[in-house]
Design a protein around this motif. Structure first.
Motif, mmCIF file in Angstrom:
data_model
loop_
_atom_site.group_PDB
_atom_site.id
_atom_site.type_symbol
_atom_site.label_atom_id
_atom_site.label_comp_id
_atom_site.label_asym_id
_atom_site.label_seq_id
_atom_site.Cartn_x
_atom_site.Cartn_y
_atom_site.Cartn_z
ATOM 1 N N ALA A 200 0.828 -1.206 0.000
ATOM 2 C CA ALA A 200 0.000 0.000 0.000
ATOM 3 C C ALA A 200 0.867 1.262 0.000
ATOM 4 N N LEU A 201 1.927 1.256 0.796
ATOM 5 C CA LEU A 201 2.822 2.419 0.822
ATOM 6 C C LEU A 201 3.514 2.634 -0.519
ATOM 7 N N VAL A 202 3.997 1.554 -1.112
ATOM 8 C CA VAL A 202 4.692 1.671 -2.402
ATOM 9 C C VAL A 202 3.726 2.099 -3.497
ATOM 10 N N ALA A 203 2.547 1.480 -3.554
ATOM 11 C CA ALA A 203 1.572 1.825 -4.595
ATOM 12 C C ALA A 203 1.110 3.273 -4.466
ATOM 13 N N THR A 204 0.903 3.735 -3.252
ATOM 14 C CA THR A 204 0.476 5.111 -3.044
ATOM 15 C C THR A 204 1.590 6.093 -3.385
ATOM 16 N N THR A 205 2.816 5.748 -3.027
ATOM 17 C CA THR A 205 3.954 6.615 -3.365
ATOM 18 C C THR A 205 4.128 6.720 -4.869
ATOM 19 N N ILE A 206 4.059 5.598 -5.563
ATOM 20 C CA ILE A 206 4.185 5.620 -7.025
ATOM 21 C C ILE A 206 3.068 6.447 -7.639
ATOM 22 N N ALA A 207 1.854 6.280 -7.140
ATOM 23 C CA ALA A 207 0.720 7.036 -7.670
ATOM 24 C C ALA A 207 0.901 8.529 -7.449
ATOM 25 N N SER A 208 1.323 8.922 -6.270
ATOM 26 C CA SER A 208 1.460 10.353 -5.997
ATOM 27 C C SER A 208 2.608 10.982 -6.776
ATOM 28 N N LEU A 209 3.634 10.196 -7.080
ATOM 29 C CA LEU A 209 4.771 10.740 -7.839
ATOM 30 C C LEU A 209 4.525 10.779 -9.342
ATOM 31 N N PRO B 10 -5.245 12.131 -16.419
ATOM 32 C CA PRO B 10 -6.717 12.154 -16.417
ATOM 33 C C PRO B 10 -7.302 11.112 -15.464
ATOM 34 N N TRP B 11 -8.586 11.248 -15.170
ATOM 35 C CA TRP B 11 -9.249 10.386 -14.194
ATOM 36 C C TRP B 11 -9.185 8.919 -14.587
ATOM 37 N N LEU C 170 -7.474 3.180 -13.891
ATOM 38 C CA LEU C 170 -6.755 1.996 -14.358
ATOM 39 C C LEU C 170 -5.609 1.635 -13.430
ATOM 40 N N TYR C 171 -4.874 2.638 -12.978
ATOM 41 C CA TYR C 171 -3.753 2.369 -12.084
ATOM 42 C C TYR C 171 -4.225 1.731 -10.780
ATOM 43 N N GLY D 96 -4.621 -2.379 -7.246
ATOM 44 C CA GLY D 96 -5.482 -2.944 -6.222
ATOM 45 C C GLY D 96 -5.630 -4.445 -6.329
ATOM 46 N N LEU D 97 -5.459 -4.981 -7.508
ATOM 47 C CA LEU D 97 -5.558 -6.428 -7.712
ATOM 48 C C LEU D 97 -4.204 -7.131 -7.697
ATOM 49 N N LEU D 98 -3.141 -6.401 -7.931
ATOM 50 C CA LEU D 98 -1.826 -7.015 -8.071
ATOM 51 C C LEU D 98 -1.301 -7.642 -6.786
ATOM 52 N N TRP D 99 -1.656 -7.117 -5.632
ATOM 53 C CA TRP D 99 -1.163 -7.656 -4.360
ATOM 54 C C TRP D 99 -1.702 -9.049 -4.088
ATOM 55 N N ILE D 100 -2.774 -9.420 -4.778
ATOM 56 C CA ILE D 100 -3.393 -10.723 -4.547
ATOM 57 C C ILE D 100 -2.463 -11.866 -4.964
ATOM 58 N N LEU D 101 -1.670 -11.664 -6.003
ATOM 59 C CA LEU D 101 -0.783 -12.742 -6.484
ATOM 60 C C LEU D 101 0.222 -13.194 -5.425
ATOM 61 N N PRO D 102 1.004 -12.294 -4.826
ATOM 62 C CA PRO D 102 1.912 -12.774 -3.772
ATOM 63 C C PRO D 102 1.162 -13.281 -2.543
ATOM 64 N N ALA D 103 0.005 -12.691 -2.245
ATOM 65 C CA ALA D 103 -0.771 -13.167 -1.097
ATOM 66 C C ALA D 103 -1.257 -14.594 -1.332
ATOM 67 N N MET D 104 -1.642 -14.907 -2.576
ATOM 68 C CA MET D 104 -2.073 -16.272 -2.892
ATOM 69 C C MET D 104 -0.932 -17.262 -2.706
ATOM 70 N N LEU D 105 0.272 -16.870 -3.069
ATOM 71 C CA LEU D 105 1.421 -17.757 -2.875
ATOM 72 C C LEU D 105 1.683 -18.015 -1.396
ATOM 73 N N ILE D 106 1.540 -16.969 -0.588
ATOM 74 C CA ILE D 106 1.734 -17.138 0.858
ATOM 75 C C ILE D 106 0.649 -18.044 1.431
ATOM 76 N N ILE D 107 -0.593 -17.838 1.009
ATOM 77 C CA ILE D 107 -1.687 -18.677 1.502
ATOM 78 C C ILE D 107 -1.504 -20.123 1.060
ATOM 79 N N LYS D 108 -1.059 -20.313 -0.169
ATOM 80 C CA LYS D 108 -0.801 -21.674 -0.661
ATOM 81 C C LYS D 108 0.273 -22.350 0.195
#
Length: 71
Positions: free
Chosen positions: A22-31, A37-38, A43-44, A49-61
């Motif tokens: 969340a910190l990295v994604a927000t920092t990248i977005a603000s920079l 445009p909106w 899209l970003y 918002g969906l990209l974090w699910i991939l590593p989380a799925m690996l941890i859950i697996k």
């Protein structure tokens, strides 16, 4: 490794993942998205918002792997 310990470690890893991501994604977005445009913002945040699910799925697996039988 006992399943309870694996689940504890996995839970801690997921919490760390979400916080750091969340910190990295927000920092990248603000920079980078300041004058975009909106629809670029939408899209970003949809993608990030969906990209974090991939590593989380690996941890859950990993957390749900059955314990090795003792010999």
């Amino acid at each position: 490794m006992p399943p309870r310990l694996r689940k504890l470690i996995g839970t801690i890893l997921i919490i760390i993942l979400v916080l750091v991501y969340a910190l990295v994604a927000t920092t990248i977005a603000s920079l980078t998205l300041g004058t975009s445009p909106w629809w670029v913002h939408m899209l970003y945040f949809l993608f990030s918002g969906l990209l974090w699910i991939l590593p989380a799925m690996l941890i859950i697996k990993w957390m749900e792997k059955p314990a090795k039988p003792r010999e």
